[in-house]
Design an enzyme around this catalytic site. Structure first.
Site, short mmCIF file in Angstrom:
data_model
loop_
_atom_site.label_atom_id
_atom_site.label_comp_id
_atom_site.label_asym_id
_atom_site.label_seq_id
_atom_site.Cartn_x
_atom_site.Cartn_y
_atom_site.Cartn_z
CD GLN A 103 -2.64 -1.47 2.53
OE1 GLN A 103 -3.45 -0.46 3.41
NE2 GLN A 103 -1.55 -2.34 3.62
CG ASN A 104 4.39 1.09 2.24
OD1 ASN A 104 3.28 1.58 2.91
ND2 ASN A 104 4.93 1.05 3.20
CG ASP A 106 7.68 4.13 1.05
OD1 ASP A 106 7.89 2.85 -0.09
OD2 ASP A 106 7.50 3.65 1.99
CG HIS A 121 -3.11 2.72 -1.49
ND1 HIS A 121 -3.21 2.94 -0.43
CD2 HIS A 121 -3.98 1.54 -1.99
CE1 HIS A 121 -4.48 2.39 -0.20
NE2 HIS A 121 -5.06 1.16 -1.02
CB CYS A 129 -1.68 16.44 -16.94
SG CYS A 129 -3.28 16.96 -17.48
CB CYS A 155 -3.47 20.38 -21.64
SG CYS A 155 -4.37 19.38 -20.03
C1 BJW Z 1 4.88 -1.09 12.22
C2 BJW Z 1 5.97 -0.36 12.84
C3 BJW Z 1 7.36 -1.08 12.34
C4 BJW Z 1 3.88 1.24 13.15
N1 BJW Z 1 6.96 -2.36 12.41
N2 BJW Z 1 4.53 -1.98 12.08
C5 BJW Z 1 -15.11 -1.70 2.53
C6 BJW Z 1 -15.45 -1.13 3.70
C7 BJW Z 1 -15.78 0.15 4.21
C8 BJW Z 1 -14.98 1.17 3.48
C9 BJW Z 1 -14.17 1.08 2.39
C10 BJW Z 1 -15.22 -0.05 1.46
N3 BJW Z 1 -14.38 -0.40 0.81
C11 BJW Z 1 -13.54 1.02 0.28
C12 BJW Z 1 -14.33 2.28 1.35
C13 BJW Z 1 -13.78 3.22 1.24
C14 BJW Z 1 -12.53 3.42 1.47
C15 BJW Z 1 -12.00 2.60 2.94
O1 BJW Z 1 -11.59 1.89 3.43
N4 BJW Z 1 -12.09 3.90 3.79
C16 BJW Z 1 -11.04 3.03 5.04
C17 BJW Z 1 -10.59 4.60 6.09
C18 BJW Z 1 -13.17 3.51 5.95
N5 BJW Z 1 -11.47 3.09 0.15
C19 BJW Z 1 -11.11 3.76 -0.64
O2 BJW Z 1 -11.95 4.40 -0.93
C20 BJW Z 1 -10.31 3.09 -1.49
N6 BJW Z 1 -11.21 3.49 -2.62
C21 BJW Z 1 -12.06 2.22 -3.05
O3 BJW Z 1 -12.60 1.36 -2.48
O4 BJW Z 1 -12.65 2.75 -4.12
C22 BJW Z 1 -13.82 1.75 -4.59
C23 BJW Z 1 -15.08 2.88 -4.05
C24 BJW Z 1 -14.89 4.44 -5.02
C25 BJW Z 1 -15.28 4.99 -4.83
C26 BJW Z 1 -16.57 4.94 -3.81
C27 BJW Z 1 -16.24 3.75 -3.05
C28 BJW Z 1 -15.73 2.86 -3.57
C29 BJW Z 1 -9.11 4.05 -1.80
C30 BJW Z 1 -7.53 3.64 -0.81
C31 BJW Z 1 -6.55 4.87 -0.93
C32 BJW Z 1 -5.79 5.37 0.50
N7 BJW Z 1 -5.54 6.07 0.25
C33 BJW Z 1 -4.02 6.28 1.51
C34 BJW Z 1 -3.90 7.41 0.55
C35 BJW Z 1 -2.29 6.82 -0.33
C36 BJW Z 1 -1.71 8.40 -0.77
C37 BJW Z 1 -0.70 9.04 -0.11
O5 BJW Z 1 0.43 7.99 0.06
O6 BJW Z 1 -0.70 10.17 0.28
O7 BJW Z 1 -3.35 5.39 0.92
S1 BJW Z 1 -4.83 6.46 2.71
C38 BJW Z 1 -3.66 6.13 3.69
O8 BJW Z 1 -3.76 4.20 4.42
C39 BJW Z 1 -2.51 5.63 2.53
C40 BJW Z 1 -2.48 3.90 3.02
O9 BJW Z 1 -1.42 2.96 2.19
C41 BJW Z 1 -3.42 3.41 3.61
C42 BJW Z 1 -3.32 2.50 4.51
O10 BJW Z 1 -2.18 2.84 6.01
P1 BJW Z 1 -1.47 1.67 6.51
O11 BJW Z 1 0.03 1.40 5.14
O12 BJW Z 1 -1.86 0.32 6.51
O13 BJW Z 1 -0.89 2.75 7.58
P2 BJW Z 1 -1.49 3.03 9.28
O14 BJW Z 1 -0.60 3.85 9.67
O15 BJW Z 1 -2.82 3.01 9.37
O16 BJW Z 1 -1.26 1.83 9.27
C43 BJW Z 1 0.49 2.08 10.01
C44 BJW Z 1 0.88 0.42 11.11
O17 BJW Z 1 1.87 -0.36 11.41
C45 BJW Z 1 0.36 0.49 12.46
O18 BJW Z 1 -0.30 -0.99 12.60
C46 BJW Z 1 1.92 0.45 13.47
O19 BJW Z 1 1.24 -0.47 14.67
C47 BJW Z 1 2.20 -0.62 12.66
N8 BJW Z 1 3.76 -0.26 12.77
N9 BJW Z 1 5.77 0.76 13.49
C48 BJW Z 1 5.74 -3.30 12.57
N10 BJW Z 1 8.61 -0.97 12.76
ZN ZN Z 2 -2.13 18.09 -19.65
#
Ligand code: BJW
Ligand code: ZN
Length: 252
Positions: A103-104, A106, A121, A129, A155
Site C-alpha cells: 500500500q506504500n 514510497d 496505492h 496531468c 494542456c
Molecule cells: C509497525 C511499525 C514497525 C508501526 N514495524 N509495524 C469497505 C468497507 C469500508 C470502507 C470502504 C470499503 N471499500 C472502500 C471503502 C472506502 C475507503 C476506505 O477503506 N475507508 C476506510 C478508512 C473506512 N477506501 C477507498 O476509498 C479506496 N478506494 C476504493 O475502495 O475504491 C472503490 C470505491 C470508489 C468510490 C466509492 C467507493 C468505493 C481507496 C483507498 C486509498 C487509500 N489511500 C491512502 C493515501 C495514499 C496516498 C498517500 O500516501 O498520501 O493510502 S490512505 C492511507 O492509508 C494510505 C495507506 O496506504 C493506507 C493504509 O495505511 P497503513 O499502511 O495501514 O498505515 P497506518 O498508519 O494506518 O498503519 C501503520 C501500521 O504499522 C500500524 O498498525 C502500526 O502499529 C504499524 N507499525 N511501526 C511493524 N516498526
Molecule cells: Zn495535460
C-alpha cells in the site's frame, strides 16, 4: 513464546511454500524514518487526511496538496530501505512464486531489490496531468517551489501525484494481481498495516479463505489480528531478518 517470536509452523511453512504473498503498509517503512499515517506522531496527526488526501481538497487548494506531496517525496528520496525491506527481497530470491503487494507509495521495496511488487496505492515518484493524463516532467513540477500550482505544459491542467486517494478506484491490474496472488498463496504475511483501509485490508482475509496460513507482523495488533493464524508483535526491521534467516537455515 516471547511476543516477537515466530512459530516453527510459520518457519517450516515458509520454507516449504512454492507461493508466498505479502501485504505491506506504512509500518514497514517506519524504521526508515517515514512517518506512518495513523500512529501517534503519524502523518495525519499534523495534516488532516480529509483536507489533503482526496480530489476535492486537491481542486480546492492544489498548491497546498502538491506541496505536501513534494515534502513527502523529498523525505522518501532521502531515506534508505531498512532491514525489513531487504529481508523481503531476500525471501523473494529463494521462493519460486513470490508477490509483494504494497500500500506504500514510497518506492522503498523497489529500491531494496524486490522485483514482483504490486503497488495498490500508486507511487509518489509519479505525477500526471488530471486532464490529459500525461506524466509530468521535473520542469513542470518546479512551479510549486515558487507557490504556483504545477500545470501541464501541454494542456495547462493541474498536475496531481500518482497515488490513490479516498473514493478513488485502485489500479485494476494491481488489484487483479493482488487477489490472484492472495488466492494462490500457501503462506501470506501482513506487515506493518493497520488494516483499516479497504480493499487492501481484505486481501489477507481472502488469502485465508483460500487456505493460506496467514501471519501478521506489527508493533500492535491490527484490525484483522483476531482473524489471522499468528500475530508476531515487534518492529518488522527486527522480526523479518530473523524470520527469513530461520527459513534459509531450514532450506539449506
Ligand atoms: C509497525 C511499525 C514497525 C508501526 N514495524 N509495524 C469497505 C468497507 C469500508 C470502507 C470502504 C470499503 N471499500 C472502500 C471503502 C472506502 C475507503 C476506505 O477503506 N475507508 C476506510 C478508512 C473506512 N477506501 C477507498 O476509498 C479506496 N478506494 C476504493 O475502495 O475504491 C472503490 C470505491 C470508489 C468510490 C466509492 C467507493 C468505493 C481507496 C483507498 C486509498 C487509500 N489511500 C491512502 C493515501 C495514499 C496516498 C498517500 O500516501 O498520501 O493510502 S490512505 C492511507 O492509508 C494510505 C495507506 O496506504 C493506507 C493504509 O495505511 P497503513 O499502511 O495501514 O498505515 P497506518 O498508519 O494506518 O498503519 C501503520 C501500521 O504499522 C500500524 O498498525 C502500526 O502499529 C504499524 N507499525 N511501526 C511493524 N516498526
Ligand atoms: Zn495535460
Amino acid at each position: 513464546m516471547p511476543e516477537s517470536a515466530f512459530s516453527d509452523t510459520l518457519v517450516s511453512r515458509l520454507a516449504r511454500a512454492r507461493r508466498i504473498a505479502v501485504l505491506t503498509g506504512a509500518g514497514i517503512s517506519a524504521e526508515s524514518g517515514i512517518p506512518t499515517f495513523r500512529d501517534p506522531g503519524g502523518l495525519w496527526q499534523q495534516f488532516k487526511p480529509e483536507e489533503l488526501a482526496n480530489i476535492r481538497a486537491f481542486l480546492r487548494n492544489p498548491v497546498l496538496v502538491q506541496g505536501w506531496y513534494t515534502h513527502r517525496r523529498s523525505i522518501a528520496a532521502e531515506t534508505q530501505p531498512n532491514p525489513g525491506h531487504y529481508a523481503l527481497a531476500k525471501l523473494e530470491a529463494i521462493v519460486p512464486g513470490f508477490t509483494l503487494i504494497t500500500q506504500n507509495v514510497d518506492n522503498l521495496h523497489l529500491r531494496a531489490g524486490s522485483r514482483n511488487v504490486v503497488e495498490l496505492h500508486g507511487n509518489i515518484t509519479h505525477n500526471y496531468c488530471i486532464d490529459c493524463q500525461k506524466e509530468a516532467t521535473e520542469e513542470e513540477m518546479h512551479a510549486i517551489a515558487v507557490g504556483e500550482p504545477a500545470r501541464c505544459g501541454d494542456c495547462s491542467g493541474y498536475i496531481r501525484p500518482g497515488v490513490v486517494w479516498f473514493g478513488e478506484m485502485l489500479p485494476e491490474e494491481a488489484v487483479d494481481e493482488a487477489y490472484e496472488a492472495a488466492r494462490d498463496a500457501e503462506v501470506f504475511l501482513s506487515i506493518g498495516t493497520s488494516a483499516v483501509v479497504y480493499p487492501a485490508a481484505g486481501i489477507p482475509l481472502l488469502a485465508k479463505e483460500h487456505g493460506a496460513y496467514v501471519a501478521e507482523i506489527n508493533t500492535e495488533r491490527s484490525a484483522i489480528a483476531d482473524e489471522v493464524d499468528e500475530v508476531i508483535l515487534g518492529p518488522s526491521g527486527d522480526v523479518l531478518p530473523r524470520l527469513i534467516e530461520a527459513v534459509r537455515a531450514l532450506k539449506r
